[in-house]
Design an enzyme around this catalytic site. Structure first.
Site, mmCIF file in Angstrom:
data_model
loop_
_atom_site.group_PDB
_atom_site.id
_atom_site.type_symbol
_atom_site.label_atom_id
_atom_site.label_comp_id
_atom_site.label_asym_id
_atom_site.label_seq_id
_atom_site.Cartn_x
_atom_site.Cartn_y
_atom_site.Cartn_z
ATOM 1 N N ARG A 19 0.861 -1.198 0.000
ATOM 2 C CA ARG A 19 0.000 0.000 0.000
ATOM 3 C C ARG A 19 0.896 1.247 0.000
ATOM 4 N NH1 ARG A 19 -1.085 -1.156 6.094
ATOM 5 N NH2 ARG A 19 0.298 0.398 7.026
ATOM 6 N N GLY A 20 0.245 2.396 -0.088
ATOM 7 C CA GLY A 20 0.961 3.669 0.022
ATOM 8 C C GLY A 20 2.018 3.834 -1.070
ATOM 9 N N ALA A 95 9.545 -0.380 3.009
ATOM 10 C CA ALA A 95 8.904 -0.806 4.263
ATOM 11 C C ALA A 95 9.263 0.175 5.371
ATOM 12 C CB ALA A 95 9.368 -2.214 4.631
ATOM 13 N N GLY A 96 8.255 0.660 6.041
ATOM 14 C CA GLY A 96 8.528 1.618 7.107
ATOM 15 C C GLY A 96 7.306 1.847 7.961
ATOM 16 N N GLY A 156 8.893 15.047 18.798
ATOM 17 C CA GLY A 156 8.140 13.811 19.025
ATOM 18 C C GLY A 156 8.542 12.674 18.104
ATOM 19 N N TYR A 160 12.279 8.276 14.629
ATOM 20 C CA TYR A 160 12.014 8.211 13.181
ATOM 21 C C TYR A 160 13.038 9.056 12.414
ATOM 22 C CZ TYR A 160 9.240 8.447 8.826
ATOM 23 O OH TYR A 160 8.809 8.363 7.517
ATOM 24 N N PRO A 190 10.786 11.734 0.634
ATOM 25 C CA PRO A 190 9.533 12.439 0.352
ATOM 26 C C PRO A 190 9.156 13.403 1.471
ATOM 27 C CG PRO A 190 9.260 10.026 0.238
ATOM 28 C CD PRO A 190 10.565 10.308 0.904
ATOM 29 N N GLY A 191 8.366 14.410 1.084
ATOM 30 C CA GLY A 191 7.663 15.219 2.077
ATOM 31 C C GLY A 191 6.404 14.476 2.468
HETATM 32 N N1 LIG Z 1 3.647 9.066 3.886
HETATM 33 C C1 LIG Z 1 4.553 9.972 4.154
HETATM 34 O O1 LIG Z 1 4.238 11.144 4.426
HETATM 35 C C2 LIG Z 1 6.019 9.619 4.108
HETATM 36 C C3 LIG Z 1 6.939 10.677 4.057
HETATM 37 C C4 LIG Z 1 8.290 10.380 4.001
HETATM 38 C C5 LIG Z 1 8.706 9.063 4.006
HETATM 39 N N2 LIG Z 1 7.796 8.059 4.057
HETATM 40 C C6 LIG Z 1 8.303 6.696 4.047
HETATM 41 O O2 LIG Z 1 7.750 6.020 2.932
HETATM 42 C C7 LIG Z 1 7.719 4.608 3.192
HETATM 43 C C8 LIG Z 1 6.327 4.088 2.898
HETATM 44 O O3 LIG Z 1 5.426 4.720 3.786
HETATM 45 P P1 LIG Z 1 3.875 4.933 3.423
HETATM 46 O O4 LIG Z 1 3.559 6.317 3.766
HETATM 47 O O5 LIG Z 1 3.600 4.406 2.084
HETATM 48 O O6 LIG Z 1 3.237 4.004 4.571
HETATM 49 P P2 LIG Z 1 2.078 2.899 4.564
HETATM 50 O O7 LIG Z 1 1.758 2.718 5.990
HETATM 51 O O8 LIG Z 1 1.020 3.237 3.600
HETATM 52 O O9 LIG Z 1 2.839 1.597 3.992
HETATM 53 C C9 LIG Z 1 3.851 0.990 4.746
HETATM 54 C C10 LIG Z 1 4.262 -0.318 4.098
HETATM 55 O O10 LIG Z 1 5.342 -0.868 4.878
HETATM 56 C C11 LIG Z 1 5.015 -2.183 5.231
HETATM 57 N N3 LIG Z 1 5.593 -2.522 6.529
HETATM 58 C C12 LIG Z 1 5.352 -1.961 7.730
HETATM 59 N N4 LIG Z 1 6.070 -2.597 8.678
HETATM 60 C C13 LIG Z 1 6.760 -3.565 8.055
HETATM 61 C C14 LIG Z 1 7.666 -4.563 8.481
HETATM 62 N N5 LIG Z 1 8.006 -4.702 9.763
HETATM 63 N N6 LIG Z 1 8.178 -5.401 7.557
HETATM 64 C C15 LIG Z 1 7.841 -5.288 6.235
HETATM 65 N N7 LIG Z 1 6.989 -4.376 5.773
HETATM 66 C C16 LIG Z 1 6.463 -3.535 6.675
HETATM 67 C C17 LIG Z 1 3.492 -2.251 5.251
HETATM 68 O O11 LIG Z 1 3.071 -3.612 5.108
HETATM 69 C C18 LIG Z 1 3.172 -1.371 4.050
HETATM 70 O O12 LIG Z 1 3.301 -2.128 2.864
HETATM 71 C C19 LIG Z 1 8.129 4.451 4.654
HETATM 72 O O13 LIG Z 1 9.501 4.097 4.705
HETATM 73 C C20 LIG Z 1 7.926 5.833 5.234
HETATM 74 O O14 LIG Z 1 8.748 6.071 6.347
HETATM 75 C C21 LIG Z 1 6.453 8.298 4.105
#
Ligand SMILES: NC(=O)c1ccc[n+]([C@@H]2O[C@H](COP(=O)([O-])OP(=O)(O)OC[C@H]3O[C@@H](n4cnc5c(N)ncnc54)[C@H](O)[C@@H]3O)[C@@H](O)[C@H]2O)c1
Length: 253
Positions: A19-20, A95-96, A156, A160, A190-191
């Site tokens: 997802r995401g 993954a995050g 906070g 991260y 990303p932002g």
């Molecule tokens: N959304 C934002 O604003 C944003 C901004 C900057 C960076 N990010 C980074 O982008 C990446 C994706 O985030 P997103 O916003 O799409 O989040 P999301 O929650 O939509 O998706 C997270 C994904 O990571 C997977 N995941 C979570 N824990 C896991 C684990 N222990 N092992 C394997 N997979 C795991 C989930 O299954 C999912 O597929 C992350 O690394 C996040 O830190 C997000």
């Protein structure tokens, strides 16, 4: 002649691809011709829905569950990916998990271990599983999803921000070792992007944050995936150790 964004014949593994941001990248890579395997943790339903939707169009995508913070699970996932794909040309570490938004004084050792374990150690483990083989094959692309919070910091979110700054440093350091073997290591920071991770913040936080962005809105996942495609494809073959920031102007480097 192939266009320089074409990934036909390439094999890609996307962690956090259910997802995401990760899912948008899975779809973009598959639509550009790559055979894609994804892993996720606790999100099988979304993953299977994505696999079915793309497979129905004749695209090649498969899914496995794997906690990227676990060495043994990453070991098993890597063996599965080799069976599915033959080898991995492109590793995209997405993954995050977001932080729990707690003042540092209230942050526990468990909070710290979880955030560092998934965001930073997970990137290390998945990369470690494939980097040597990529160097031997003299081809590889490793793309790590960091965050602009690596540069900005945020109250906070010390854990991260530390994890994502670690991902940026890891990316830079590893790029020196990979580039002589045509294994290019880069990151994306990303932002704020409209995903479940972001939506975990309070409504008040989201409204305030959105109004502070020069572009006046959060990003969409489709606005991050093209940066991953650039770094994964021939078009990005002169990027080494870089961290690119699609961020609506929140941080200007
Ligand atoms: N959304 C934002 O604003 C944003 C901004 C900057 C960076 N990010 C980074 O982008 C990446 C994706 O985030 P997103 O916003 O799409 O989040 P999301 O929650 O939509 O998706 C997270 C994904 O990571 C997977 N995941 C979570 N824990 C896991 C684990 N222990 N092992 C394997 N997979 C795991 C989930 O299954 C999912 O597929 C992350 O690394 C996040 O830190 C997000």
């Amino acid at each position: 002649m192939k266009n320089s964004f074409d990934l036909t014949g390439r094999k890609a593994l996307v962690t956090g691809g259910s997802r995401g941001i990760g899912a948008a990248i899975v779809e973009t890579f598959a639509r550009h011709g790559a055979q894609v395997a994804l892993c996720q943790y606790g999100d099988d339903e979304n993953a299977e829905r994505l696999v079915q939707r793309l497979s129905a169009e004749g695209l090649s995508v498969s899914n496995i569950s794997c906690d990227v913070s676990s060495q043994s699970q990453v070991h098993d996932m890597a063996a599965w990916a080799r069976r599915e794909l033959g080898h991995v040309d492109i590793l995209l570490n997405s993954a995050g998990v977001g932080g729990s938004d707690k003042p540092f004084a209230e942050t526990t050792q468990d909070d710290w271990d979880r955030i560092i374990g998934i965001n930073l150690q997970g990137t290390f483990l998945a990369t470690h599983a494939f980097f040597g083989e990529m160097c031997e094959r003299k081809y590889g692309r490793v793309i790590n999803i960091a965050s602009q919070l690596a540069y900005k910091g945020a109250a906070g979110l010390a854990h991260y921000c530390a994890a994502k700054a670690g991902v940026v440093g890891f990316t830079r350091a590893l790029s020196f070792e990979g580039a002589p073997y045509n294994v290019l290591v880069n990151a994306i920071a990303p932002g704020p992007v409209d995903t479940e991770l972001l939506r975990a913040h309070s409504r008040e936080w989201l409204d305030r944050k959105q109004s502070q962005l020069p572009i006046g809105r959060f990003g969409h996942v489709e606005e991050i995936a093209p940066t991953a495609l650039l770094l994964a494809s021939k078009a990005g073959s002169f990027y080494v150790g870089q961290t690119l920031s699609p961020n609506g102007g929140d941080v200007m480097l």
